[in-house]
Motif scaffolding. Sequence first.
Motif, mmCIF file in Angstrom:
data_model
loop_
_atom_site.group_PDB
_atom_site.id
_atom_site.type_symbol
_atom_site.label_atom_id
_atom_site.label_comp_id
_atom_site.label_asym_id
_atom_site.label_seq_id
_atom_site.Cartn_x
_atom_site.Cartn_y
_atom_site.Cartn_z
ATOM 1 N N VAL A 95 0.714 -1.386 -0.128
ATOM 2 C CA VAL A 95 -0.128 -0.111 0.053
ATOM 3 C C VAL A 95 0.788 1.007 0.192
ATOM 4 O O VAL A 95 1.421 1.610 0.985
ATOM 5 C CB VAL A 95 -0.999 0.046 1.138
ATOM 6 C CG1 VAL A 95 -1.766 1.332 1.214
ATOM 7 C CG2 VAL A 95 -1.871 -1.010 1.174
ATOM 8 N N ASN A 96 0.811 1.997 -1.209
ATOM 9 C CA ASN A 96 1.772 3.222 -1.245
ATOM 10 C C ASN A 96 0.586 4.368 -1.206
ATOM 11 O O ASN A 96 -0.144 4.600 -1.719
ATOM 12 C CB ASN A 96 2.192 2.916 -2.563
ATOM 13 C CG ASN A 96 3.055 4.168 -3.121
ATOM 14 O OD1 ASN A 96 3.780 4.837 -2.354
ATOM 15 N ND2 ASN A 96 3.272 4.336 -4.467
ATOM 16 N N THR A 97 1.275 5.377 -0.458
ATOM 17 C CA THR A 97 0.608 6.728 -0.184
ATOM 18 C C THR A 97 1.032 7.642 -1.304
ATOM 19 O O THR A 97 2.297 7.895 -1.641
ATOM 20 C CB THR A 97 1.091 6.962 1.176
ATOM 21 O OG1 THR A 97 0.811 6.173 2.164
ATOM 22 C CG2 THR A 97 0.377 8.575 1.494
ATOM 23 N N LEU A 98 0.125 8.124 -1.942
ATOM 24 C CA LEU A 98 0.389 9.241 -3.076
ATOM 25 C C LEU A 98 -0.514 10.337 -2.844
ATOM 26 O O LEU A 98 -1.648 10.091 -2.791
ATOM 27 C CB LEU A 98 0.366 8.868 -4.314
ATOM 28 C CG LEU A 98 1.396 7.763 -4.968
ATOM 29 C CD1 LEU A 98 1.318 7.692 -6.454
ATOM 30 C CD2 LEU A 98 2.783 8.634 -4.861
ATOM 31 N N SER A 99 -0.090 11.412 -3.144
ATOM 32 C CA SER A 99 -0.920 12.632 -2.954
ATOM 33 C C SER A 99 -1.829 13.145 -4.028
ATOM 34 O O SER A 99 -1.255 13.302 -5.068
ATOM 35 C CB SER A 99 0.086 13.661 -2.453
ATOM 36 O OG SER A 99 -0.697 15.056 -2.443
ATOM 37 N N THR A 100 -2.940 13.617 -3.788
ATOM 38 C CA THR A 100 -3.799 13.713 -5.012
ATOM 39 C C THR A 100 -3.534 15.424 -5.166
ATOM 40 O O THR A 100 -3.927 15.964 -6.184
ATOM 41 C CB THR A 100 -5.333 13.520 -4.700
ATOM 42 O OG1 THR A 100 -5.574 14.067 -3.361
ATOM 43 C CG2 THR A 100 -5.729 12.152 -4.783
ATOM 44 N N VAL A 128 -4.118 10.457 -0.268
ATOM 45 C CA VAL A 128 -4.097 11.568 0.673
ATOM 46 C C VAL A 128 -3.952 13.033 0.077
ATOM 47 O O VAL A 128 -3.753 12.712 -1.302
ATOM 48 C CB VAL A 128 -2.673 11.357 1.582
ATOM 49 C CG1 VAL A 128 -2.435 10.265 2.712
ATOM 50 C CG2 VAL A 128 -1.436 11.614 0.712
ATOM 51 N N THR A 129 -4.448 13.873 0.758
ATOM 52 C CA THR A 129 -4.724 15.002 -0.043
ATOM 53 C C THR A 129 -3.278 16.223 0.480
ATOM 54 O O THR A 129 -3.120 17.282 -0.051
ATOM 55 C CB THR A 129 -5.728 15.871 0.460
ATOM 56 O OG1 THR A 129 -5.666 15.891 1.652
ATOM 57 C CG2 THR A 129 -6.889 15.008 -0.011
ATOM 58 N N THR A 130 -2.525 15.595 1.229
ATOM 59 C CA THR A 130 -1.288 16.410 1.751
ATOM 60 C C THR A 130 -1.826 17.647 2.526
ATOM 61 O O THR A 130 -2.515 18.658 2.197
ATOM 62 C CB THR A 130 -0.441 17.223 0.597
ATOM 63 O OG1 THR A 130 -0.029 15.928 -0.019
ATOM 64 C CG2 THR A 130 0.585 17.701 1.114
ATOM 65 N N ALA A 131 -1.334 17.616 3.955
ATOM 66 C CA ALA A 131 -1.763 18.716 5.116
ATOM 67 C C ALA A 131 -0.561 19.554 5.307
ATOM 68 O O ALA A 131 -0.883 20.567 6.008
ATOM 69 C CB ALA A 131 -2.242 17.993 6.127
ATOM 70 N N HIS A 132 0.592 19.286 5.107
ATOM 71 C CA HIS A 132 1.531 19.936 5.419
ATOM 72 C C HIS A 132 2.122 20.999 4.905
ATOM 73 O O HIS A 132 2.342 20.848 3.721
ATOM 74 C CB HIS A 132 2.909 19.104 5.718
ATOM 75 C CG HIS A 132 3.866 19.720 6.845
ATOM 76 N ND1 HIS A 132 4.664 20.921 6.551
ATOM 77 C CD2 HIS A 132 4.293 18.991 7.920
ATOM 78 C CE1 HIS A 132 5.437 20.817 7.491
ATOM 79 N NE2 HIS A 132 5.193 20.160 8.307
ATOM 80 N N PRO A 133 1.794 22.323 5.315
ATOM 81 C CA PRO A 133 2.018 23.653 4.498
ATOM 82 C C PRO A 133 3.505 23.764 3.850
ATOM 83 O O PRO A 133 3.695 24.337 2.834
ATOM 84 C CB PRO A 133 1.881 24.743 5.623
ATOM 85 C CG PRO A 133 1.048 24.131 6.694
ATOM 86 C CD PRO A 133 1.396 22.565 6.825
ATOM 87 N N ALA A 155 -11.451 13.984 -5.261
ATOM 88 C CA ALA A 155 -12.357 13.360 -5.920
ATOM 89 C C ALA A 155 -12.198 13.377 -7.158
ATOM 90 O O ALA A 155 -12.286 12.108 -8.040
ATOM 91 C CB ALA A 155 -13.764 13.757 -5.562
ATOM 92 N N GLN A 156 -11.720 14.592 -7.938
ATOM 93 C CA GLN A 156 -11.572 14.634 -9.631
ATOM 94 C C GLN A 156 -10.382 13.582 -9.872
ATOM 95 O O GLN A 156 -10.281 13.188 -10.739
ATOM 96 C CB GLN A 156 -11.205 16.085 -9.663
ATOM 97 C CG GLN A 156 -12.340 16.958 -10.089
ATOM 98 C CD GLN A 156 -12.005 18.401 -10.247
ATOM 99 O OE1 GLN A 156 -10.653 18.676 -10.425
ATOM 100 N NE2 GLN A 156 -12.987 19.158 -10.034
ATOM 101 N N THR A 157 -9.288 13.951 -9.091
ATOM 102 C CA THR A 157 -8.136 13.095 -9.473
ATOM 103 C C THR A 157 -8.391 11.681 -9.384
ATOM 104 O O THR A 157 -7.929 10.952 -10.248
ATOM 105 C CB THR A 157 -6.936 13.509 -8.686
ATOM 106 O OG1 THR A 157 -6.740 14.820 -8.318
ATOM 107 C CG2 THR A 157 -5.681 12.650 -8.658
#
Lengths: 409, 274
Positions: A95-100, A128-133, A155-157
């Motif tokens: 399971v790989n995490t990639l940011s949308t 994930v949507t990435t939360a770190h500024p 959702a679009q991605t």
Amino acid sequence: MPRPIHLWAFLQGIGHYPSGWRHPGADPAGVFTMDYYARVGRLVEKGRFDAIVFGDQLQSRGVHGRAPEHLAMPTLDPMALLSAIASVTQHVGLVNTLSTTYWSPEGLAERFATMDRISGGRAGWNIVTTAHPDTAPNFGDDELPEKSLRYKMAAQTVAQAQAVWRERNAELGTSPQARPVFVQAGQSADGRDFAASIAEAIFCSAPTMEDGIAFRNDMRARVAAAGRDPDAVKIMPGLSFILADTEAAAIAKDQAILDLADEKLCIEYLSESLVCDLTQFDVNGPIPVEAILAQTILPKADIARVLEKPAAIGLSLGKFAAGYVRTPRGHNVFRGTASQLANMMIQWIEAGACDGFTLQPAYMPGELEIFVEEVVPILQAAGALRTEYPGSTLRETMGLPRWPADMAA
Amino acid sequence: MTRSFILSAGVGDPALAEPATSAQILTAAEAAGVDLLLLGRHDSLPFDPQVIAAWAAPRVSRLGVVPLVSTRIAHPFHVARALSAIDFLSGGLLGWAPVAQGGSAAQLADMVRATRALWDGWDEDCLIIDKEAGRYLDTTKVRPSNYVGTHYSVRGPVNAMRPKQGHPLLVCDAASPFAVPGIDVVIAAEGQAFPAAARRLLRVEPDIDVAAMAARFEAGEIDGLHVDLAHPLAELGRIGESLSALTRGRAAEGTLRERLGLPLTLRNVYEEIA
């Protein structure tokens, strides 16, 4: 027969405890070698885990360009690690995490299409949507998009990626799972609704069994409301653990690892967590609430909430930082014997608190080895954990529908 | 120092994403004495070459693995991280071949510079990992890159270590050229101009006039050959045999840079700018 327990191994960096890299059973230099990942991959497969999960973050290390000196490297690139592990294992899911927010739909779709093929159908995507500024400047931006916008983009991605997979499957023949298993980890209302609409497995934090029951009930209701089958969504809370031959020995072992977190490490860890450089403040003085709120680029209201109680009771900065290291990211931390842990896991499953656990060993690989050698046989003897893999794809291993409905032509 | 003949091959077959096929091709390429196996072609990427390269990493002992990296889908931050990891996992046997699929040469050069800047945020001796003292990192050897290019801006440093080789071997295909200092290897067809690089490979068909090629290598006209494979397994067997006189006795140990005698000449982007 008890309900089956699903096991994931969350293998970020060198373990769940910020001080874990200093433990004698930790191999911090190993995380730069294939030997380490081959050993870990085979270990997890021996324990009949469903999957290995790597999280991901895209900000550069350190607070505003100041790298920490006493914390271990978070990780190498998870796609590379998981694809390499695919090469030396046969069954375990990846399971790989990639940011949308910071991947193009085309780029991430091609990446997962290849991962699913080359691994024989073992790819999962932690969306994930990435939360770190601090991520934004690494991609030429000043600021992260606002949170609800990030979820709209997500959702679009996902929809665009699905279109690419359909196209690829038509051109090249369908990949073993048609697309990766969808995993989600958001805890907010936005995150939960998004998960309810697409996720097949959910990673969450549940510090107590009651928290787990509440979360799972809430998610199952949301999934049903979204018109999907709640049984086709597995809830996999994080579980960190410290094992020893007696409960007292486990508590002492836990304390010994925490004692490895010296003052400097604790302050650096708190600085990273609050995105604010605290190294300049007196550790014996009060928590510099005003300065933290002025400096941090995280949402100030969230940080104010975190600081409210410890500041009100007059905790020193050093004491606060030391306490913060004890409960990294609010997950359940178990201290006890192998049979106590096995009983606890079975009890949570029976109570409907979860469908399995995302194990976060305190340090790596030593503590994971103890789990596989000691806890896994107890779970298997109780009929709570498989002794053989049911098939070759992650969908089969997870007990998910054979084919994702959204990939029908 | 004697010059080492370089044998390069390229695979753009979608079957490379099938594990059984891919495993056979890697084994055949090692047996044939191939130094650089390019994954993908400048005009065709039916799979993600970086995923295949990572999967190949634990399976190679001397073969250099060279994923094509396209500006069409790649961002320097993602590229810098993935390639750094693959270089470690392969024991320093990674190269990379940036290509612009439909993009400009200027954008491609910018991607290469930005990626290098991200790697150069870490000095090669920055890790301490002293459990006893609790010191993991020498923070004076880590810095943001603050790279601002024509197409990409990245703050950095990359949130992973500098690659094992410093920078993976940089390969340029004259069919998708880019101009930056410090290109290690270029591939060009007969009659095509060779961009500036440390080593020059001639693109040839699998059926080679070996004697003529050996003469051109001896004369210093070329440093080796590149073959695009249409039927990898069959062609690798034939090429390995026909070129054995040129490939015999070469170094088999060390990182790709060490084996090919191509040390990293650009220490970091600051030197490049200076």
